[in-house]
Design a protein around this motif. Structure first.
Motif, PDB file in Angstrom:
ATOM      1  N   LEU A   1       0.862  -1.181   0.000  1.00 10.23           N
ATOM      2  CA  LEU A   1       0.000   0.000   0.000  1.00 10.23           C
ATOM      3  C   LEU A   1       0.895   1.227   0.000  1.00 10.23           C
ATOM      4  O   LEU A   1       1.701   1.420   0.911  1.00 10.23           O
ATOM      5  CB  LEU A   1      -0.904   0.023   1.236  1.00 10.23           C
ATOM      6  CG  LEU A   1      -1.737  -1.226   1.531  1.00 10.23           C
ATOM      7  CD1 LEU A   1      -2.618  -0.985   2.745  1.00 10.23           C
ATOM      8  CD2 LEU A   1      -2.577  -1.629   0.332  1.00 10.23           C
ATOM      9  N   ARG A   2       0.777   2.058  -1.023  1.00 11.22           N
ATOM     10  CA  ARG A   2       1.606   3.266  -1.116  1.00 11.22           C
ATOM     11  C   ARG A   2       0.808   4.505  -0.739  1.00 11.22           C
ATOM     12  O   ARG A   2      -0.311   4.696  -1.215  1.00 11.22           O
ATOM     13  CB  ARG A   2       2.151   3.437  -2.535  1.00 11.22           C
ATOM     14  CG  ARG A   2       3.396   2.646  -2.825  1.00 11.22           C
ATOM     15  CD  ARG A   2       3.995   3.099  -4.139  1.00 11.22           C
ATOM     16  NE  ARG A   2       5.030   2.183  -4.616  1.00 11.22           N
ATOM     17  CZ  ARG A   2       5.490   2.162  -5.846  1.00 11.22           C
ATOM     18  NH1 ARG A   2       5.008   3.018  -6.741  1.00 11.22           N
ATOM     19  NH2 ARG A   2       6.434   1.317  -6.212  1.00 11.22           N
ATOM     20  N   VAL A   3       1.415   5.335   0.090  1.00 12.83           N
ATOM     21  CA  VAL A   3       0.813   6.609   0.469  1.00 12.83           C
ATOM     22  C   VAL A   3       1.862   7.703   0.332  1.00 12.83           C
ATOM     23  O   VAL A   3       3.062   7.439   0.314  1.00 12.83           O
ATOM     24  CB  VAL A   3       0.279   6.580   1.920  1.00 12.83           C
ATOM     25  CG1 VAL A   3      -0.819   5.541   2.069  1.00 12.83           C
ATOM     26  CG2 VAL A   3       1.413   6.309   2.909  1.00 12.83           C
ATOM     27  N   ARG A   4       1.387   8.947   0.248  1.00 17.93           N
ATOM     28  CA  ARG A   4       2.329  10.062   0.226  1.00 17.93           C
ATOM     29  C   ARG A   4       2.788  10.378   1.650  1.00 17.93           C
ATOM     30  O   ARG A   4       3.949  10.617   1.911  1.00 17.93           O
ATOM     31  CB  ARG A   4       1.687  11.296  -0.415  1.00 17.93           C
ATOM     32  CG  ARG A   4       2.624  12.491  -0.524  1.00 17.93           C
ATOM     33  CD  ARG A   4       2.030  13.611  -1.354  1.00 17.93           C
ATOM     34  NE  ARG A   4       1.950  13.243  -2.762  1.00 17.93           N
ATOM     35  CZ  ARG A   4       0.825  12.978  -3.431  1.00 17.93           C
ATOM     36  NH1 ARG A   4      -0.339  13.018  -2.786  1.00 17.93           N
ATOM     37  NH2 ARG A   4       0.835  12.657  -4.707  1.00 17.93           N
ATOM     38  N   GLY A   5       1.845  10.361   2.565  1.00 19.08           N
ATOM     39  CA  GLY A   5       2.134  10.569   3.977  1.00 19.08           C
ATOM     40  C   GLY A   5       1.121   9.797   4.790  1.00 19.08           C
ATOM     41  O   GLY A   5      -0.088   9.931   4.570  1.00 19.08           O
ATOM     42  N   LEU A   6       1.561   8.987   5.730  1.00 12.67           N
ATOM     43  CA  LEU A   6       0.654   8.100   6.449  1.00 12.67           C
ATOM     44  C   LEU A   6      -0.331   8.870   7.316  1.00 12.67           C
ATOM     45  O   LEU A   6      -1.494   8.493   7.427  1.00 12.67           O
ATOM     46  CB  LEU A   6       1.450   7.114   7.299  1.00 12.67           C
ATOM     47  CG  LEU A   6       0.638   6.063   8.071  1.00 12.67           C
ATOM     48  CD1 LEU A   6      -0.278   5.293   7.141  1.00 12.67           C
ATOM     49  CD2 LEU A   6       1.569   5.120   8.813  1.00 12.67           C
ATOM     50  N   ASP A   7       0.112   9.957   7.934  1.00 12.57           N
ATOM     51  CA  ASP A   7      -0.779  10.697   8.829  1.00 12.57           C
ATOM     52  C   ASP A   7      -2.034  11.169   8.108  1.00 12.57           C
ATOM     53  O   ASP A   7      -3.126  11.170   8.681  1.00 12.57           O
ATOM     54  CB  ASP A   7      -0.049  11.906   9.430  1.00 12.57           C
ATOM     55  CG  ASP A   7       1.018  11.492  10.436  1.00 12.57           C
ATOM     56  OD1 ASP A   7       0.994  10.325  10.868  1.00 12.57           O
ATOM     57  OD2 ASP A   7       1.872  12.329  10.774  1.00 12.57           O
ATOM     58  N   ASP A   8      -1.880  11.580   6.853  1.00 11.84           N
ATOM     59  CA  ASP A   8      -3.025  12.091   6.097  1.00 11.84           C
ATOM     60  C   ASP A   8      -3.844  10.979   5.448  1.00 11.84           C
ATOM     61  O   ASP A   8      -4.939  11.245   4.947  1.00 11.84           O
ATOM     62  CB  ASP A   8      -2.545  13.056   5.002  1.00 11.84           C
ATOM     63  CG  ASP A   8      -1.905  14.310   5.576  1.00 11.84           C
ATOM     64  OD1 ASP A   8      -2.294  14.708   6.694  1.00 11.84           O
ATOM     65  OD2 ASP A   8      -1.019  14.877   4.921  1.00 11.84           O
ATOM     66  N   ALA A   9      -3.318   9.773   5.438  1.00 11.29           N
ATOM     67  CA  ALA A   9      -3.985   8.689   4.708  1.00 11.29           C
ATOM     68  C   ALA A   9      -4.401   7.538   5.602  1.00 11.29           C
ATOM     69  O   ALA A   9      -4.845   6.505   5.099  1.00 11.29           O
ATOM     70  CB  ALA A   9      -3.051   8.161   3.615  1.00 11.29           C
ATOM     71  N   ILE A  10      -4.296   7.694   6.917  1.00 16.15           N
ATOM     72  CA  ILE A  10      -4.470   6.544   7.791  1.00 16.15           C
ATOM     73  C   ILE A  10      -5.870   5.947   7.697  1.00 16.15           C
ATOM     74  O   ILE A  10      -6.042   4.722   7.757  1.00 16.15           O
ATOM     75  CB  ILE A  10      -4.125   6.899   9.255  1.00 16.15           C
ATOM     76  CG1 ILE A  10      -4.149   5.645  10.111  1.00 16.15           C
ATOM     77  CG2 ILE A  10      -5.035   7.973   9.794  1.00 16.15           C
ATOM     78  CD1 ILE A  10      -3.261   4.526   9.616  1.00 16.15           C
ATOM     79  N   ASP A  11      -6.894   6.790   7.516  1.00 17.64           N
ATOM     80  CA  ASP A  11      -8.252   6.232   7.394  1.00 17.64           C
ATOM     81  C   ASP A  11      -8.391   5.393   6.131  1.00 17.64           C
ATOM     82  O   ASP A  11      -9.026   4.331   6.148  1.00 17.64           O
ATOM     83  CB  ASP A  11      -9.288   7.352   7.403  1.00 17.64           C
ATOM     84  CG  ASP A  11      -9.420   8.022   8.764  1.00 17.64           C
ATOM     85  OD1 ASP A  11      -9.023   7.404   9.762  1.00 17.64           O
ATOM     86  OD2 ASP A  11      -9.914   9.168   8.818  1.00 17.64           O
TER      87      ASP A  11
END
Length: 234
Positions: free
Chosen positions: A199-209
């Protein structure tokens, strides 16, 4: 298939992301095994995960949680954890390594060995835990192994070279896990039931949901469709 009734191990669960993911899994009916080094933080996590926000759905406590203290970069400790869980009748259906962190900046010259070694612990946890629970995931009716990676792998920057290198290595390892699942199924002339995904995200804090929801949904999709996939959550 759903995640309900499955046992999912969160390796490095005491971060805010660990709490969000634990709550999502418990709310979907999963049994969570939360692992970390700090017993106090684990106990706090268990209490918080078992008491979701007041606006959560009525069935948000349908799952359960167990906590275990373990250094996830220590091979013998993780092996002992796997043995202990097996002896207690816990069979792991999902594994999500959450050991991580960020160090960077200063361009390429600012990429210190100290920073790299600190970040490397995340990759070590991926390797150690995936080996320890590989047999469980293969034996499961729906085994799932998932790592949370970064878009930095596709576009690494000089100031984040250490971080991107560690994430790229973790992705390569995960794809090797996926190939192992596929080969084992072919050799046994059985349908593929286990899947390894990135799972790729730019930043985990903004994508945690989004991450938590996607992890829950991994059990809604056939393993053959999931295995060796990189899922972009940006």
């Amino acid at each position: 298939m759903t995640v309900a009734g499955r046992t999912v191990l969160l390796a490095g669960a005491t971060s805010p992301s660990g709490l969000a993911i634990a709550r999502a899994l418990i709310g979907a009916g999963a049994r969570v095994v939360a692992v970390g080094r700090d017993r106090g933080k684990l106990d706090a996590l268990a209490a918080a995960a078992a008491h979701p926000a007041v606006d959560a759905s009525a069935d948000a406590r349908s799952g359960s949680i167990r906590v275990e203290s373990c250094s996830l970069t220590n091979e013998s400790e993780v092996a002992a954890l796997a043995t202990r869980l097996a002896e207690d009748g816990e069979h792991i259906d999902g594994l999500v390594p959450l050991v991580g962190g960020w160090r960077g900046g200063g361009g390429l010259a600012g990429q210190t060995e100290e920073d790299y070694r600190a970040l490397e612990q995340a990759f070590t946890a991926v390797r150690v835990t995936s080996r320890a629970f590989d047999a469980d995931l293969r034996a499961s009716e729906a085994g799932r192994f998932a790592i949370i990676s970064s878009t930095a792998v596709a576009r690494p920057l000089a100031g984040g070279a250490n971080y991107a290198a560690v994430k790229a290595a973790s992705e390569a390892w995960t794809r090797a896990v996926a190939q192992g699942f596929a080969k084992a199924a072919r050799d046994a002339e059985q349908p593929l039931r286990a899947a390894a995904v990135v799972l790729r995200v730019r930043g985990l804090d903004d994508a945690i949901d989004r991450v938590a929801a996607q992890l829950v949904e991994l059990w809604d999709t056939d393993a053959a469709e999931l295995n060796d996939r990189v899922i972009d959550l940006t």
